[in-house]
Scaffold this active site. Structure first.
Site, PDB file in Angstrom:
ATOM      1  N   ASP A  50      -9.122   6.531  15.783  1.00 29.54           N
ATOM      2  CA  ASP A  50      -9.089   5.103  15.433  1.00 29.54           C
ATOM      3  C   ASP A  50     -10.441   4.647  14.887  1.00 29.54           C
ATOM      4  O   ASP A  50     -10.594   3.496  14.479  1.00 29.54           O
ATOM      5  CB  ASP A  50      -8.628   4.251  16.621  1.00 29.54           C
ATOM      6  CG  ASP A  50      -9.573   4.332  17.806  1.00 29.54           C
ATOM      7  OD1 ASP A  50     -10.573   5.076  17.735  1.00 29.54           O
ATOM      8  OD2 ASP A  50      -9.311   3.650  18.818  1.00 29.54           O
ATOM      9  N   ASP A  89      -4.553   9.464  17.407  1.00 29.25           N
ATOM     10  CA  ASP A  89      -5.241   8.564  18.346  1.00 29.25           C
ATOM     11  C   ASP A  89      -4.425   7.282  18.507  1.00 29.25           C
ATOM     12  O   ASP A  89      -4.195   6.565  17.517  1.00 29.25           O
ATOM     13  CB  ASP A  89      -6.624   8.226  17.741  1.00 29.25           C
ATOM     14  CG  ASP A  89      -7.669   7.953  18.793  1.00 29.25           C
ATOM     15  OD1 ASP A  89      -7.370   8.094  19.994  1.00 29.25           O
ATOM     16  OD2 ASP A  89      -8.803   7.610  18.397  1.00 29.25           O
ATOM     17  N   LYS A 119      -3.906  11.079  21.692  1.00 24.76           N
ATOM     18  CA  LYS A 119      -5.076  10.819  22.540  1.00 24.76           C
ATOM     19  C   LYS A 119      -5.057   9.357  22.933  1.00 24.76           C
ATOM     20  O   LYS A 119      -4.663   8.503  22.139  1.00 24.76           O
ATOM     21  CB  LYS A 119      -6.363  11.147  21.779  1.00 24.76           C
ATOM     22  CG  LYS A 119      -7.640  10.835  22.571  1.00 24.76           C
ATOM     23  CD  LYS A 119      -8.879  11.368  21.898  1.00 24.76           C
ATOM     24  CE  LYS A 119      -9.525  10.432  20.924  1.00 24.76           C
ATOM     25  NZ  LYS A 119      -9.914   9.112  21.455  1.00 24.76           N
ATOM     26  N   GLU A 121      -7.449   6.338  25.495  1.00 30.65           N
ATOM     27  CA  GLU A 121      -8.767   6.126  26.095  1.00 30.65           C
ATOM     28  C   GLU A 121      -8.695   5.607  27.535  1.00 30.65           C
ATOM     29  O   GLU A 121      -7.765   4.911  27.898  1.00 30.65           O
ATOM     30  CB  GLU A 121      -9.569   5.112  25.249  1.00 30.65           C
ATOM     31  CG  GLU A 121      -9.970   5.664  23.901  1.00 30.65           C
ATOM     32  CD  GLU A 121     -10.958   4.772  23.150  1.00 30.65           C
ATOM     33  OE1 GLU A 121     -11.446   3.770  23.713  1.00 30.65           O
ATOM     34  OE2 GLU A 121     -11.238   5.094  21.982  1.00 30.65           O
ATOM     35  N   GLU A 188     -17.420  11.067  25.839  1.00 28.58           N
ATOM     36  CA  GLU A 188     -18.245  10.458  24.787  1.00 28.58           C
ATOM     37  C   GLU A 188     -19.467   9.774  25.380  1.00 28.58           C
ATOM     38  O   GLU A 188     -19.351   8.973  26.323  1.00 28.58           O
ATOM     39  CB  GLU A 188     -17.412   9.438  23.978  1.00 28.58           C
ATOM     40  CG  GLU A 188     -18.245   8.750  22.889  1.00 28.58           C
ATOM     41  CD  GLU A 188     -17.438   7.998  21.842  1.00 28.58           C
ATOM     42  OE1 GLU A 188     -16.195   8.110  21.827  1.00 28.58           O
ATOM     43  OE2 GLU A 188     -18.081   7.308  21.021  1.00 28.58           O
TER      44      GLU A 188
HETATM   45  O1  KIV Z   1     -11.555   7.736  17.175  1.00 27.27           O
HETATM   46  C1  KIV Z   1     -12.349   8.685  17.178  1.00 27.27           C
HETATM   47  O2  KIV Z   1     -12.834   9.121  16.135  1.00 27.27           O
HETATM   48  C2  KIV Z   1     -12.698   9.280  18.466  1.00 27.27           C
HETATM   49  C3  KIV Z   1     -13.789  10.292  18.456  1.00 27.27           C
HETATM   50  C4  KIV Z   1     -15.096   9.616  18.460  1.00 27.27           C
HETATM   51  C5  KIV Z   1     -13.635  11.235  19.598  1.00 27.27           C
HETATM   52  O3  KIV Z   1     -12.150   8.927  19.454  1.00 27.27           O
END
Ligand code: KIV
Length: 304
Positions: A50, A89, A119, A121, A188
């Protein structure tokens, strides 16, 4: 290894890489040509992050990007990939409300963009969301430490885990995500020493970004890695190229050449048989403009 020899990355292979202490390589990508480059370079995982909100769409944070926008990018990336695992994401607001919302969004990434995995968060409520998505048959990558979608609540874009309490929170979140069935976790902006002690306590691979060398793999944002992004570059970024400078130079040279009529040259132009050209010239000079011409001298009536 040639890209044609490589076999597609799988979750068992990724787990085996952790056991063999082979670092996993992940990059973000947001379009077809970048995906093709990632494929040719032999990376293991590609994340349609994202971060696209900032690097591609020009927002000042990751939160505004929508699922529909992410899917357009993920579909383009999918077309350029054969072997790396494709990670979609889930953007802010697309999975937090309920397990049903999380499953429905994850399914869109799999059905519409052919992502292999998704993914999401944070720990907290995201642990339950991760478990629900895993139970629905979609593998999930977690993300702890600095979680940009909720950076405001964390006090801004700052390193996490710099106090024992904060490190304990990261450890608890990582273990909860692992227990929920996540196949890997991103760390991160976490002190390298915290990764060093925490990563061996986890059985799933940890992919680091600003988390030191002790993680099981690394990820960098495409525009940071290649020096394309003009905005702020975090300390953990290593720029392996300075493409922004090269791009400005190239577009600037094109601009100059067009203005000076140096481009296009003969090598960029199509030719025509000289006789055909001569016939056309005569037509322009006499036939087309004569009142007797079938066009009556009226160009707008010319059939094209
Ligand atoms: O969205 C993204 O690019 C990420 C990376 C920083 C791992 O979550």
């Amino acid at each position: 290894m040639e890209t044609t020899d490589r076999i597609p990355m799988t979750l068992p292979r990724l787990a085996e890489m952790k056991l063999n202490a082979e670092p996993a390589v992940m990059v973000t990508a947001y379009d077809y040509p970048s995906a093709e480059v990632a494929e040719a370079a032999g990376v293991d995982l590609v994340l349609v992050g994202d971060t696209a909100a900032m690097t591609v769409l020009g927002h000042s944070s990751t939160t505004p990007v929508s699922v529909d926008e992410m899917l357009v990018l993920a579909k383009a990336v999918r077309r350029g990939l054969r072997t790396p695992l494709l990670v979609g994401d889930l953007p802010f607001g697309s999975y937090e409300l309920s397990n049903e919302q999380a499953i429905a969004t994850a399914m869109r990434f799999v059905k519409e963009a052919s992502c292999d995995v998704v993914k999401l968060e944070r720990g907290g409520a995201s642990v339950e969301r991760a478990r629900a998505v895993v139970d629905a048959g979609i593998p999930v990558m977690g993300h702890v430490g600095l979680t940009p979608q909720t950076a405001t609540a964390l006090g801004g874009f700052r390193t996490q885990g710099r106090t024992a309490d904060s490190a304990v929170r990261i450890a608890a979140e990582a273990h909860a995500l692992q227990a929920a069935g996540c196949f890997a976790i991103v760390f991160e902006a976490v002190p390298a020493a915290i990764s060093e002690v925490l990563v061996p306590t986890l059985s799933i691979p940890v992919i680091g970004i600003g988390a030191g060398p002790a993680t099981d793999g690394q990820v960098l944002v495409w525009h940071d890695l290649l020096g394309i992004y003009g905005g702020h570059t975090p300390k953990f970024v290593k720029r392996y190229a300075e493409l922004r400078g090269e791009m400005i130079e190239a577009v600037g040279e094109y601009t100059r050449e067009v203005r000076e009529r140096a481009f296009p040259g003969p090598e960029h132009s199509y030719s025509i048989d000289p006789e055909e050209l001569e016939t056309f010239r005569r037509y322009l000079e006499h036939d087309a403009r004569s009142p007797e011409s079938s066009f009556g001298g009226d160009w707008s009536a010319t059939e094209i």
